[in-house]
Design an enzyme around this catalytic site. Structure first.
Site, PDB file in Angstrom:
ATOM      1  N   HIS A 161     -39.344   8.610  66.841  1.00 45.88           N
ATOM      2  CA  HIS A 161     -40.054   7.457  66.057  1.00 45.88           C
ATOM      3  C   HIS A 161     -41.422   7.535  65.451  1.00 45.88           C
ATOM      4  CE1 HIS A 161     -36.795   5.347  68.907  1.00 45.88           C
ATOM      5  NE2 HIS A 161     -36.251   5.363  67.755  1.00 45.88           N
ATOM      6  N   CYS A 248     -41.623   1.757  74.704  1.00 44.76           N
ATOM      7  CA  CYS A 248     -40.015   1.524  74.464  1.00 44.76           C
ATOM      8  C   CYS A 248     -39.328   0.730  75.571  1.00 44.76           C
ATOM      9  CB  CYS A 248     -39.134   2.949  74.435  1.00 44.76           C
ATOM     10  SG  CYS A 248     -39.549   4.182  75.409  1.00 44.76           S
TER      11      CYS A 248
HETATM   12  C1  CIR Z   1     -33.038   7.579  72.236  1.00 43.05           C
HETATM   13  O1  CIR Z   1     -32.914   8.685  71.814  1.00 43.05           O
HETATM   14  O2  CIR Z   1     -32.586   6.589  71.648  1.00 43.05           O
HETATM   15  C2  CIR Z   1     -33.358   7.201  73.652  1.00 43.05           C
HETATM   16  N1  CIR Z   1     -33.029   8.280  74.504  1.00 43.05           N
HETATM   17  C3  CIR Z   1     -34.904   6.972  73.807  1.00 43.05           C
HETATM   18  C4  CIR Z   1     -35.499   6.018  73.041  1.00 43.05           C
HETATM   19  C5  CIR Z   1     -36.848   6.092  73.170  1.00 43.05           C
HETATM   20  N2  CIR Z   1     -37.265   4.713  72.443  1.00 43.05           N
HETATM   21  C6  CIR Z   1     -38.365   4.649  72.079  1.00 43.05           C
HETATM   22  O3  CIR Z   1     -39.600   5.632  72.403  1.00 43.05           O
HETATM   23  N3  CIR Z   1     -38.876   3.531  71.475  1.00 43.05           N
END
Ligand code: CIR
Length: 269
Positions: A161, A248
């Site tokens: 991201h 997140c």
């Molecule tokens: C994903 O791949 O969507 C999750 N395993 C990790 C998401 C992490 N989100 C973030 O850093 N905003």
């Protein structure tokens, strides 16, 4: 200011999480839960009222609530996550937000992950990642134009991201990983670069006058402190195995925003 942080308990199946740039390794769920409790305590110590939504065990990534919504001063946007496995996470977060903000929504074929959204007052940078497509970014631009926000698409490379690559750590100041986003995009802002030995260190969660940051990045922490930024450390090593970090795991916002006044105090996104 009255800060709320929406969080969600760790899924029992977090080991089945989506992964893009991190190699899969076994996740100790009990340890992840303990670390997540520590994260919540850090948010409380910084003045947040923490809302803990119940775990969604069928949704391995549901602890990462940031990706399913974007909370601005006037409204909240419920996203449509880029990973199909994550789309079921949005509705319960939308319900939790409905008491605080009018809700807008990203709809198909648009996709948008909150982790791609980096806000500086009325300028919103959105990562053009594998998770946030052109249609989703265009929808966000259209939804927010009437509220006076400018939405800018930003190319990212080699990371999940935009906020893997850059986060706001103080008014006008970004913590940045130059390998993953072109720092020239942020000309005019003060930039603090991660230490080259700490690849994943650019994700910091700004709350009030300081940031929450993983404890495994001491060199970058020193750089932040040298820049005059107060750092609260948390151990999130198990959540990092799921490609998560600190922004997140929460949606932090002011329940009584000074709409129309630029304070930069809460930096909700
Ligand atoms: C994903 O791949 O969507 C999750 N395993 C990790 C998401 C992490 N989100 C973030 O850093 N905003």
């Amino acid at each position: 200011m009255a800060l709320v942080a929406i969080t969600r308990d760790v899924s029992a199946n977090i080991g089945e999480c989506a992964l893009s740039f991190v190699q899969r390794s076994p996740i100790d769920v009990d340890r992840a839960i303990v670390q997540h409790h520590g994260y919540r305590r850090a948010l409380e110590s910084l003045g947040c009222e923490v809302i803990a939504l119940p775990a969604q065990d069928a949704l391995p990534d549901a602890v990462f609530v940031e990706d399913v919504a974007l909370v601005l001063d006037e409204i909240a946007v419920v996203t449509r996550p880029g990973a199909a496995s994550r789309r079921g996470e949005a509705e319960s977060v939308a319900q939790a937000l409905a008491g605080y903000r009018p809700l807008l929504r990203i709809i198909a074929p648009g996709t948008l992950d909150g982790g791609d959204v980096l806000r500086f007052d009325r300028d919103i940078f959105v990562g053009q990642s594998a998770r946030s497509n052109a249609d989703g970014i265009a929808q966000l631009r259209a939804l927010l134009a009437g509220h006076g926000y400018r939405v800018h698409g930003v190319a990212t490379r080699g990371c999940l991201h935009l906020k893997s690559a850059a986060t706001q750590v103080a008014d006008g100041t970004l913590l940045v990983q130059p390998a993953w986003v072109d720092p020239a995009i942020f000309a005019g802002y003060r930039l603090v670069e991660v230490d080259p030995a700490e690849e994943h260190a650019a994700n910091a969660l700004r709350i009030g006058a300081g940031v929450v940051h993983p404890d495994c990045f001491p060199r970058t922490r020193q750089r932040l402190q040298d820049a005059g930024i107060a750092v609260t450390t948390v151990d999130v090593s198990e959540l990092q195995k799921a490609e998560g970090a600190v922004t997140c795991c929460s949606l932090v916002f002011d329940t009584v925003p000074a709409v129309g006044v630029t304070t930069g105090a809460a930096a909700p996104a």
